[in-house]
Design a protein around this motif. Structure first.
Motif, PDB file in Angstrom:
ATOM      1  N   TRP A 114      -0.751  14.886 -26.014  1.00  8.89           N
ATOM      2  CA  TRP A 114      -0.234  14.928 -24.660  1.00  8.89           C
ATOM      3  C   TRP A 114       0.208  13.525 -24.249  1.00  8.89           C
ATOM      4  CZ3 TRP A 114      -2.426  11.857 -20.983  1.00  8.89           C
ATOM      5  CH2 TRP A 114      -3.755  11.473 -21.139  1.00  8.89           C
ATOM      6  N   ARG A 115       1.064  13.463 -23.241  1.00  6.09           N
ATOM      7  CA  ARG A 115       1.587  12.177 -22.789  1.00  6.09           C
ATOM      8  C   ARG A 115       1.941  12.240 -21.310  1.00  6.09           C
ATOM      9  NH1 ARG A 115       7.417  12.430 -22.746  1.00  6.09           N
ATOM     10  NH2 ARG A 115       8.185  14.329 -23.785  1.00  6.09           N
ATOM     11  N   LEU A 116       2.044  11.088 -20.703  1.00  7.70           N
ATOM     12  CA  LEU A 116       2.573  10.961 -19.351  1.00  7.70           C
ATOM     13  C   LEU A 116       4.085  10.958 -19.473  1.00  7.70           C
ATOM     14  CD1 LEU A 116       2.232  10.412 -16.301  1.00  7.70           C
ATOM     15  CD2 LEU A 116       2.029   7.985 -16.854  1.00  7.70           C
ATOM     16  N   SER A 117       4.732  12.010 -19.006  1.00 10.19           N
ATOM     17  CA  SER A 117       6.155  12.210 -19.268  1.00 10.19           C
ATOM     18  C   SER A 117       7.061  11.764 -18.125  1.00 10.19           C
ATOM     19  CB  SER A 117       6.436  13.682 -19.574  1.00 10.19           C
ATOM     20  OG  SER A 117       6.056  14.503 -18.476  1.00 10.19           O
ATOM     21  N   ARG A 118       6.491  11.623 -16.924  1.00  8.31           N
ATOM     22  CA  ARG A 118       7.345  11.260 -15.790  1.00  8.31           C
ATOM     23  C   ARG A 118       6.492  10.719 -14.652  1.00  8.31           C
ATOM     24  NH1 ARG A 118      10.471  15.526 -11.926  1.00  8.31           N
ATOM     25  NH2 ARG A 118      11.579  14.043 -10.585  1.00  8.31           N
ATOM     26  N   ILE A 119       7.040   9.737 -13.944  1.00  2.00           N
ATOM     27  CA  ILE A 119       6.397   9.185 -12.751  1.00  2.00           C
ATOM     28  C   ILE A 119       7.424   9.157 -11.626  1.00  2.00           C
ATOM     29  CG2 ILE A 119       5.303   7.155 -11.704  1.00  2.00           C
ATOM     30  CD1 ILE A 119       4.309   6.368 -14.445  1.00  2.00           C
ATOM     31  N   GLN A 120       6.993   9.551 -10.443  1.00  2.00           N
ATOM     32  CA  GLN A 120       7.852   9.473  -9.272  1.00  2.00           C
ATOM     33  C   GLN A 120       7.062   8.868  -8.112  1.00  2.00           C
ATOM     34  OE1 GLN A 120      10.545  12.835  -8.218  1.00  2.00           O
ATOM     35  NE2 GLN A 120       9.525  12.782  -6.225  1.00  2.00           N
ATOM     36  N   PHE A 121       7.587   7.802  -7.536  1.00  2.00           N
ATOM     37  CA  PHE A 121       6.923   7.105  -6.433  1.00  2.00           C
ATOM     38  C   PHE A 121       7.866   7.052  -5.243  1.00  2.00           C
ATOM     39  CE2 PHE A 121       5.938   2.853  -4.414  1.00  2.00           C
ATOM     40  CZ  PHE A 121       4.817   3.295  -3.736  1.00  2.00           C
ATOM     41  N   THR A 122       7.439   7.662  -4.139  1.00  2.00           N
ATOM     42  CA  THR A 122       8.224   7.665  -2.909  1.00  2.00           C
ATOM     43  C   THR A 122       7.578   6.714  -1.914  1.00  2.00           C
ATOM     44  OG1 THR A 122       8.843   9.983  -3.294  1.00  2.00           O
ATOM     45  CG2 THR A 122       9.179   9.105  -1.076  1.00  2.00           C
ATOM     46  N   TYR A 123       8.390   5.836  -1.313  1.00  2.00           N
ATOM     47  CA  TYR A 123       7.859   4.869  -0.337  1.00  2.00           C
ATOM     48  C   TYR A 123       8.812   4.724   0.837  1.00  2.00           C
ATOM     49  CZ  TYR A 123      11.080   1.658  -2.776  1.00  2.00           C
ATOM     50  OH  TYR A 123      12.185   1.072  -3.346  1.00  2.00           O
ATOM     51  N   ASP A 124       8.242   4.366   1.978  1.00  2.00           N
ATOM     52  CA  ASP A 124       9.003   4.263   3.223  1.00  2.00           C
ATOM     53  C   ASP A 124       8.930   2.831   3.729  1.00  2.00           C
ATOM     54  OD1 ASP A 124      10.245   4.575   5.643  1.00  2.00           O
ATOM     55  OD2 ASP A 124       9.018   6.272   6.316  1.00  2.00           O
ATOM     56  N   THR A 125      10.060   2.138   3.738  1.00  2.00           N
ATOM     57  CA  THR A 125      10.079   0.747   4.192  1.00  2.00           C
ATOM     58  C   THR A 125       9.995   0.625   5.713  1.00  2.00           C
ATOM     59  OG1 THR A 125      12.501   0.752   4.043  1.00  2.00           O
ATOM     60  CG2 THR A 125      11.297  -0.105   2.158  1.00  2.00           C
ATOM     61  N   ASN A 126       9.937   1.760   6.422  1.00  2.00           N
ATOM     62  CA  ASN A 126       9.613   1.730   7.858  1.00  2.00           C
ATOM     63  C   ASN A 126       8.140   1.414   8.087  1.00  2.00           C
ATOM     64  OD1 ASN A 126      11.967   2.409   9.602  1.00  2.00           O
ATOM     65  ND2 ASN A 126      12.075   4.210   8.275  1.00  2.00           N
ATOM     66  N   GLU A 127       7.316   1.642   7.069  1.00  2.00           N
ATOM     67  CA  GLU A 127       5.882   1.411   7.178  1.00  2.00           C
ATOM     68  C   GLU A 127       5.636  -0.104   7.180  1.00  2.00           C
ATOM     69  OE1 GLU A 127       2.025   0.819   6.835  1.00  2.00           O
ATOM     70  OE2 GLU A 127       3.084   0.412   4.971  1.00  2.00           O
ATOM     71  N   ARG A 128       4.944  -0.605   8.197  1.00  2.00           N
ATOM     72  CA  ARG A 128       4.857  -2.050   8.419  1.00  2.00           C
ATOM     73  C   ARG A 128       3.610  -2.711   7.849  1.00  2.00           C
ATOM     74  NH1 ARG A 128       9.900  -3.304   8.745  1.00  2.00           N
ATOM     75  NH2 ARG A 128      11.025  -2.305  10.474  1.00  2.00           N
ATOM     76  N   THR A 129       2.724  -1.960   7.233  1.00  2.00           N
ATOM     77  CA  THR A 129       1.552  -2.590   6.638  1.00  2.00           C
ATOM     78  C   THR A 129       1.961  -3.508   5.494  1.00  2.00           C
ATOM     79  OG1 THR A 129       0.226  -0.644   7.175  1.00  2.00           O
ATOM     80  CG2 THR A 129      -0.686  -2.188   5.574  1.00  2.00           C
ATOM     81  N   TYR A 130       2.932  -3.063   4.697  1.00  2.21           N
ATOM     82  CA  TYR A 130       3.336  -3.836   3.523  1.00  2.21           C
ATOM     83  C   TYR A 130       4.791  -4.297   3.577  1.00  2.21           C
ATOM     84  CZ  TYR A 130      -1.001  -1.873   1.782  1.00  2.21           C
ATOM     85  OH  TYR A 130      -2.323  -1.512   1.646  1.00  2.21           O
ATOM     86  N   PHE A 131       5.602  -3.670   4.428  1.00  2.00           N
ATOM     87  CA  PHE A 131       7.003  -4.070   4.537  1.00  2.00           C
ATOM     88  C   PHE A 131       7.235  -4.767   5.874  1.00  2.00           C
ATOM     89  CE2 PHE A 131       7.113  -0.473   1.566  1.00  2.00           C
ATOM     90  CZ  PHE A 131       7.829  -1.023   0.520  1.00  2.00           C
ATOM     91  N   LYS A 132       7.588  -6.039   5.814  1.00  2.00           N
ATOM     92  CA  LYS A 132       7.828  -6.827   7.026  1.00  2.00           C
ATOM     93  C   LYS A 132       9.327  -7.055   7.198  1.00  2.00           C
ATOM     94  CE  LYS A 132       3.317  -7.458   7.183  1.00  2.00           C
ATOM     95  NZ  LYS A 132       2.463  -6.748   8.162  1.00  2.00           N
ATOM     96  N   ASP A 133       9.856  -6.559   8.302  1.00  2.00           N
ATOM     97  CA  ASP A 133      11.258  -6.827   8.660  1.00  2.00           C
ATOM     98  C   ASP A 133      12.244  -6.385   7.583  1.00  2.00           C
ATOM     99  OD1 ASP A 133      10.346  -8.083  11.046  1.00  2.00           O
ATOM    100  OD2 ASP A 133       9.986  -9.934   9.914  1.00  2.00           O
ATOM    101  N   ALA A 134      12.023  -5.236   6.997  1.00  2.00           N
ATOM    102  CA  ALA A 134      12.938  -4.736   5.980  1.00  2.00           C
ATOM    103  C   ALA A 134      14.293  -4.395   6.587  1.00  2.00           C
ATOM    104  CB  ALA A 134      12.347  -3.498   5.316  1.00  2.00           C
ATOM    105  N   VAL A 135      15.357  -4.746   5.872  1.00  5.18           N
ATOM    106  CA  VAL A 135      16.709  -4.425   6.315  1.00  5.18           C
ATOM    107  C   VAL A 135      17.001  -2.955   5.989  1.00  5.18           C
ATOM    108  CG1 VAL A 135      19.160  -4.917   5.945  1.00  5.18           C
ATOM    109  CG2 VAL A 135      17.498  -6.789   5.993  1.00  5.18           C
ATOM    110  N   SER A 136      17.605  -2.246   6.950  1.00  2.00           N
ATOM    111  CA  SER A 136      17.943  -0.826   6.777  1.00  2.00           C
ATOM    112  C   SER A 136      16.751  -0.036   6.245  1.00  2.00           C
ATOM    113  CB  SER A 136      19.133  -0.662   5.828  1.00  2.00           C
ATOM    114  OG  SER A 136      20.257  -1.366   6.299  1.00  2.00           O
ATOM    115  N   PRO A 137      15.636  -0.039   6.977  1.00  2.00           N
ATOM    116  CA  PRO A 137      14.427   0.644   6.485  1.00  2.00           C
ATOM    117  C   PRO A 137      14.638   2.147   6.350  1.00  2.00           C
ATOM    118  CG  PRO A 137      14.186   0.059   8.796  1.00  2.00           C
ATOM    119  CD  PRO A 137      15.449  -0.583   8.333  1.00  2.00           C
ATOM    120  N   GLY A 138      13.908   2.721   5.404  1.00  2.00           N
ATOM    121  CA  GLY A 138      14.006   4.155   5.184  1.00  2.00           C
ATOM    122  C   GLY A 138      13.213   4.552   3.954  1.00  2.00           C
TER     123      GLY A 138
END
Length: 258
Positions: A114-138
């Motif tokens: 068996w193997r890890l065949s795929r990874i998908q990571f969704t993130y929102d740059t509107n979230e301000r804990t880790y994204f500061k002043d992101a341009v065109s957040p989404g």
């Protein structure tokens, strides 16, 4: 049918049982039997754009996003395909792991893995804990491409204490997102005992580190054995030669013999 499926499947976040605050533990159970277990520490390094001080140019900053404890999770177990979905910070971040079990022919006959065949990571740059002043957040999605990772013989769990880096390509201008995994113990198929991993298959890095740790000990034992053997041979040789009659090398001493 949906209610019956929900009753038959259980998902549990057991991260609180880990002494390492950065390590998460997830369990998926179907029909009261564990079918997927995952333990790991994970962090994402995500580049994003901010305005420069002149408010004309863009510069790239970097967000370090750990997988938080108390994350929500979903799971799906199958004969040849399994999935694990983890969401945190009100679903601002979602990690999906896809596992595939397959086989191939070898000189010893057919073998399954068996193997890890795929990874998908969704993130929102509107979230301000880790994204500061992101341009065109989404929202953005970073995915793997033709991934074949954590390859493990069927019936075994994967274990790797060393840190591994997997690159994902983001929908945000094709930026490269890095997933850092460490202290991994994972098994998405063929778990035979409830809440218990099967025999581990160590990653090559751990195997090499283990060899590097044991090699000096082995060499020391071999060296010690050689010294002991040398001393024994010397002692035996010395004893044998001491019991032999010593014949004088100087012929003048022969008249004193007899």
């Amino acid at each position: 049918a949906a209610a019956r499926l929900a009753a038959e499947q259980e998902v549990e976040n057991l991260s609180g049982l880990s002494p390492n605050p950065e390590k998460d533990i997830f369990v998926v159970r179907e029909n009261r039997t564990t079918c997927l277990m995952a333990e790991f520490a994970a962090k994402f390094i995500v580049p994003y754009d901010v305005w420069a001080s002149n408010y004309v140019d863009l510069i790239t900053e970097q967000a370090d996003i750990p997988l938080s404890r108390g994350a929500e999770m979903k799971g799906k177990c199958g004969t040849n395909e399994s999935e694990l979905e983890i969401s945190w910070l009100e679903q601002a971040y979602t990690l999906k792991l896809y596992f595939l079990k397959e086989g191939h022919n070898t000189s010893r006959g057919p073998e399954a893995f068996w193997r890890l065949s795929r990874i998908q990571f969704t993130y929102d740059t509107n979230e301000r804990t880790y994204f500061k002043d992101a341009v065109s957040p989404g929202k953005h999605t970073a995915s793997s491409h033709r991934l074949s990772a954590l390859v493990t013989p069927a019936g075994k769990s994967y274990e790797c204490q060393a840190q591994q880096t997997i690159s994902l390509i983001s929908s945000d201008h094709q930026k490269s997102v890095q997933l850092l995994l460490s202290e991994v113990r994972l098994q998405p198929f063929d778990i035979t005992a409830d809440f218990v991993f099967s025999e581990e298959h160590k990653c090559p890095v751990d195997q090499r580190e283990q060899l590097e740790e044991t090699l000096p000990l082995i060499l020391g034992l071999i060296l010690g054995l050689v010294i002991v053997i040398t001393l024994c041979v010397y002692h035996i040789h010395h004893k044998l030669t001491a019991n032999q009659v010593q014949i004088p090398r100087d012929r003048s001493q022969y008249k004193h013999m007899g």
